[in-house]
Design an enzyme around this catalytic site. Structure first.
Site, PDB file in Angstrom:
ATOM      1  N   HIS A 267       0.860  -1.198   0.000  1.00  0.00           N
ATOM      2  CA  HIS A 267       0.000   0.000   0.000  1.00  0.00           C
ATOM      3  C   HIS A 267       0.888   1.237   0.000  1.00  0.00           C
ATOM      4  CE1 HIS A 267      -3.438   2.473   0.530  1.00  0.00           C
ATOM      5  NE2 HIS A 267      -3.770   2.220   1.774  1.00  0.00           N
ATOM      6  N   HIS A 306      -2.500  -2.203  -9.669  1.00  0.00           N
ATOM      7  CA  HIS A 306      -3.485  -1.540  -8.803  1.00  0.00           C
ATOM      8  C   HIS A 306      -4.769  -2.358  -8.810  1.00  0.00           C
ATOM      9  CE1 HIS A 306      -5.977   1.598  -7.016  1.00  0.00           C
ATOM     10  NE2 HIS A 306      -4.848   2.179  -6.671  1.00  0.00           N
ATOM     11  N   ASP A 362       2.692   5.443  -6.730  1.00  0.00           N
ATOM     12  CA  ASP A 362       3.955   5.314  -5.977  1.00  0.00           C
ATOM     13  C   ASP A 362       5.186   5.182  -6.860  1.00  0.00           C
ATOM     14  OD1 ASP A 362       1.940   3.491  -3.776  1.00  0.00           O
ATOM     15  OD2 ASP A 362       2.922   5.386  -3.303  1.00  0.00           O
TER      16      ASP A 362
HETATM   17  C1  SDX Z   1      -1.525   2.254  -3.352  1.00  0.00           C
HETATM   18  O1  SDX Z   1      -6.222   0.835  -3.359  1.00  0.00           O
HETATM   19  C2  SDX Z   1      -5.728   2.006  -3.542  1.00  0.00           C
HETATM   20  O2  SDX Z   1      -6.427   2.914  -4.018  1.00  0.00           O
HETATM   21  C3  SDX Z   1      -4.307   2.211  -3.074  1.00  0.00           C
HETATM   22  C4  SDX Z   1      -3.675   3.534  -3.447  1.00  0.00           C
HETATM   23  C5  SDX Z   1      -4.286   4.697  -2.717  1.00  0.00           C
HETATM   24  O3  SDX Z   1      -4.167   5.829  -3.212  1.00  0.00           O
HETATM   25  O4  SDX Z   1      -4.782   4.487  -1.575  1.00  0.00           O
HETATM   26  O5  SDX Z   1      -3.813   3.744  -4.846  1.00  0.00           O
HETATM   27  C6  SDX Z   1      -2.182   3.549  -3.086  1.00  0.00           C
HETATM   28  O6  SDX Z   1      -1.460   1.432  -2.468  1.00  0.00           O
HETATM   29  C7  SDX Z   1      -1.005   1.964  -4.736  1.00  0.00           C
HETATM   30  C8  SDX Z   1      -0.445   0.517  -4.875  1.00  0.00           C
HETATM   31  C9  SDX Z   1       0.978   0.521  -4.328  1.00  0.00           C
HETATM   32  N1  SDX Z   1       1.497  -0.865  -4.248  1.00  0.00           N
HETATM   33  C10 SDX Z   1       2.451  -1.309  -5.080  1.00  0.00           C
HETATM   34  O7  SDX Z   1       2.928  -0.660  -6.005  1.00  0.00           O
HETATM   35  C11 SDX Z   1       2.958  -2.705  -4.746  1.00  0.00           C
HETATM   36  C12 SDX Z   1       3.069  -3.530  -6.044  1.00  0.00           C
HETATM   37  N2  SDX Z   1       1.722  -3.761  -6.541  1.00  0.00           N
HETATM   38  C13 SDX Z   1       1.051  -4.916  -6.104  1.00  0.00           C
HETATM   39  O8  SDX Z   1       1.523  -5.691  -5.098  1.00  0.00           O
HETATM   40  C14 SDX Z   1      -0.392  -5.081  -6.548  1.00  0.00           C
HETATM   41  O9  SDX Z   1      -0.487  -4.652  -7.827  1.00  0.00           O
HETATM   42  C15 SDX Z   1      -1.423  -4.391  -5.676  1.00  0.00           C
HETATM   43  C16 SDX Z   1      -1.284  -4.771  -4.250  1.00  0.00           C
HETATM   44  C17 SDX Z   1      -1.324  -2.909  -5.821  1.00  0.00           C
HETATM   45  C18 SDX Z   1      -2.802  -4.839  -6.171  1.00  0.00           C
HETATM   46  O10 SDX Z   1      -2.901  -6.168  -5.920  1.00  0.00           O
HETATM   47  P1  SDX Z   1      -4.211  -7.024  -6.330  1.00  0.00           P
HETATM   48  O11 SDX Z   1      -5.258  -6.141  -6.895  1.00  0.00           O
HETATM   49  O12 SDX Z   1      -4.562  -7.890  -5.179  1.00  0.00           O
HETATM   50  O13 SDX Z   1      -3.695  -7.849  -7.544  1.00  0.00           O
HETATM   51  P2  SDX Z   1      -2.934  -9.229  -7.427  1.00  0.00           P
HETATM   52  O14 SDX Z   1      -1.843  -9.143  -6.377  1.00  0.00           O
HETATM   53  O15 SDX Z   1      -3.947 -10.309  -7.311  1.00  0.00           O
HETATM   54  O16 SDX Z   1      -2.194  -9.298  -8.861  1.00  0.00           O
HETATM   55  C19 SDX Z   1      -2.873  -9.771  -9.998  1.00  0.00           C
HETATM   56  C20 SDX Z   1      -1.767 -10.418 -10.824  1.00  0.00           C
HETATM   57  C21 SDX Z   1      -0.976 -11.448 -10.036  1.00  0.00           C
HETATM   58  O17 SDX Z   1      -0.412 -12.331 -11.029  1.00  0.00           O
HETATM   59  P3  SDX Z   1      -0.994 -13.856 -11.089  1.00  0.00           P
HETATM   60  O18 SDX Z   1      -1.008 -14.399  -9.679  1.00  0.00           O
HETATM   61  O19 SDX Z   1      -2.391 -13.699 -11.660  1.00  0.00           O
HETATM   62  O20 SDX Z   1      -0.070 -14.572 -12.003  1.00  0.00           O
HETATM   63  O21 SDX Z   1      -0.784  -9.424 -11.189  1.00  0.00           O
HETATM   64  C22 SDX Z   1       0.464  -9.745 -10.578  1.00  0.00           C
HETATM   65  C23 SDX Z   1       0.187 -10.714  -9.454  1.00  0.00           C
HETATM   66  O22 SDX Z   1       1.311 -11.541  -9.234  1.00  0.00           O
HETATM   67  N3  SDX Z   1       0.991  -8.486 -10.061  1.00  0.00           N
HETATM   68  C24 SDX Z   1       2.257  -8.112 -10.144  1.00  0.00           C
HETATM   69  C25 SDX Z   1       2.305  -6.837  -9.577  1.00  0.00           C
HETATM   70  N4  SDX Z   1       1.080  -6.479  -9.174  1.00  0.00           N
HETATM   71  C26 SDX Z   1       0.271  -7.518  -9.466  1.00  0.00           C
HETATM   72  N5  SDX Z   1       3.349  -8.753 -10.635  1.00  0.00           N
HETATM   73  C27 SDX Z   1       4.510  -8.058 -10.559  1.00  0.00           C
HETATM   74  N6  SDX Z   1       4.635  -6.813 -10.056  1.00  0.00           N
HETATM   75  C28 SDX Z   1       3.557  -6.176  -9.554  1.00  0.00           C
HETATM   76  N7  SDX Z   1       3.680  -4.955  -9.059  1.00  0.00           N
END
Ligand code: SDX
Length: 429
Positions: A267, A306, A362
């Site tokens: 997050h 996201h 971010d």
């Molecule tokens: C913020 O919600 C909000 O509005 C948050 C925010 C706000 O203003 O409050 O916008 C702020 O928190 C932004 C997000 C910051 N976090 C990151 O940058 C961390 C990296 N991103 C992730 O870990 C992920 O994308 C999330 C946590 C942001 C979202 O996760 P989800 O929606 O639960 O998606 P998921 O983890 O189920 O991913 C779906 C697929 C998966 O692959 P498969 O299992 O289907 O093979 O996408 C892949 C994930 O492995 N994936 C990534 C990835 N993000 C998702 N693979 C590599 N790198 C990534 N960053």
């Protein structure tokens, strides 16, 4: 055609008419689908609430497919371009833009509540020299609840207003003092002649000079970053604020829950993780190997992806532009080259395209924060300070929402049942 679902329970052959409102069914209506008197009824299993609406809200609108973000209906691009953080905070909390007198009163109230009780200062000085500033912020905001016990009276609108003013006003002070603590420098008191962002920069960087005046281009960039981070509907930390707030606790304690949730690397902690990731990659020559690591599941491309945006995060676009303004003052951050190369490769690679992974808020913000001389551990503090207005707007909407009740989800129980307890003498042999 009526707005409803007809659900057939194949276990009994019974059919049920479930009303559809705003594209949702009430989970409670599913509870009526039962096979007999001892059946508790059908419930919804939704880990991470990926497809569950927890509330009705008029604060922030996001269209993840179109990359749209609006605060109270105003597009983020226009607010970032023309508003100030305090005006946006007023808009989020009160639901409309302030007129001149409302703005001047709001700005005066916030400005004259930036000081904290001296005991808070000595509380913060008790932390280890290398305490993470998010841990200090988390604890200090929680401590504030003990200085304003009247804040527990959340049903009184004027009391709520006073506590929201205090929190918005004091977050920069606590955030700056957490930073100064890590630097081993004296804490700097607020300068009430400065604007919100300029005062924050002064409390961070003032040394022996009589008055610290940051470069206006940097103050403007920080103002824009604060506006972009102010709210984001039902994200993880807002959900934490609403869940804790649903117990009718005071707003300081509810805000503490938001800070704790934001601290996590998935997050708000992602901006700090992005900088560490870019430093670890070290050069654009290493980008292809890193991308391979991500696709093998050995790495996560922090700052990408996201839950809602399946298109470019509109905030990332604005922040990327703000980079240019800041770097014109500070010099280009050498890590920018690696970030741009990472984005270029990721946006062309099937792994990321198929998962609709784009840069989020971010990805570029950390480059600006580093150029402004913040260490990575301060980046999430710079997220928590402006998000306080959003958390409080959401908290106030929760308190006023007659539909809301204390958060208490169900579970699917997978453990043992009715075991007989064996006395220790028999178990320990
Ligand atoms: C913020 O919600 C909000 O509005 C948050 C925010 C706000 O203003 O409050 O916008 C702020 O928190 C932004 C997000 C910051 N976090 C990151 O940058 C961390 C990296 N991103 C992730 O870990 C992920 O994308 C999330 C946590 C942001 C979202 O996760 P989800 O929606 O639960 O998606 P998921 O983890 O189920 O991913 C779906 C697929 C998966 O692959 P498969 O299992 O289907 O093979 O996408 C892949 C994930 O492995 N994936 C990534 C990835 N993000 C998702 N693979 C590599 N790198 C990534 N960053």
């Amino acid at each position: 055609m009526t707005d409803s679902l007809t659900v057939r329970d194949n276990r009994t052959g019974n059919e049920y008419e479930l009303p559809l409102t705003d594209g949702t069914i009430r989970a409670a209506d599913l509870g009526g689908i039962r096979t007999g008197d001892d059946d508790p009824g059908v419930a919804v299993y939704d880990p991470g609430f990926t497809n569950t609406a927890s509330c009705r809200s008029s604060i922030t609108y996001i269209d993840g497919d179109k990359g749209i973000l609006e605060y109270r209906g105003y597009p983020i691009e226009q607010l970032a371009e023309s508003s100030t953080y305090l005006e946006v905070a007023y808009l989020l909390i009160h639901g409309e833009l302030p007129d001149k007198s409302q703005y001047e009163t709001w700005e005066h109230q916030i400005t004259y509540h930036t000081f904290v009780h001296e005991n808070v200062k000595s509380f913060m000085q008790g932390f280890r020299y290398d305490a993470h500033p998010m841990g200090m912020l988390l604890a200090s905001v929680g401590a504030l609840s003990t200085f304003y016990p009247e804040s527990r009276n959340i049903s009184d609108p004027s009391n709520r207003h006073m506590q929201m003013v205090r929190l918005i006003a004091k977050m920069p002070t606590l955030g700056a003092w957490a930073f100064r603590h890590g630097q081993g420098k004296p804490y700097v008191y607020p300068d009430n002649e400065l604007s919100y962002a300029a005062n924050f920069l002064a409390m961070l960087f003032k040394m022996s000079e009589q008055k610290f005046l940051a470069d206006e281009r940097l103050t403007k960039a920080l103002e824009i970053l604060f506006i972009l981070h102010a709210d984001h509907e039902q994200n993880c930390s807002t959900n934490a604020v609403r869940s804790v707030g649903s117990s009718q606790v005071d707003p300081y304690s509810a805000t503490t829950a938001g800070i704790a949730a934001l601290y996590g690397p998935l997050h708000g902690g992602a901006n700090e993780a992005v900088l560490r990731m870019l430093r670890r990659i070290g050069s654009i020559d290493n980008v292809p190997d890193f991308i391979t690591g991500v696709k093998n599941g050995d790495e996560r491309l922090m700052g990408f992806g996201h839950r809602v945006y399946k298109n470019y995060d509109p905030r990332a676009t604005i922040i990327k532009r703000a980079c240019d303004d800041v770097f014109a003052v500070t010099g280009v951050n050498p890590l920018l080259e690696i970030a741009v190369e990472l984005e270029k490769i990721a946006l062309e690679d099937e792994y990321f395209v198929s998962r609709k992974l784009y840069p989020n808020v971010d990805f570029y913000s950390g480059l600006i924060y580093e150029a402004l001389s913040f260490p990575p551990e301060m980046f999430t503090v710079l997220f928590a300070i402006p998000r306080t207005a959003g958390w409080l707007a959401q908290w106030r909407e929760l308190v006023d929402d007659k539909d809301q009740k204390i958060a208490r989800p169900k579970q699917i129980y997978t453990g043992e049942r009715t075991l007989d307890f064996t006395p220790r003498e028999q178990r320990w042999g």
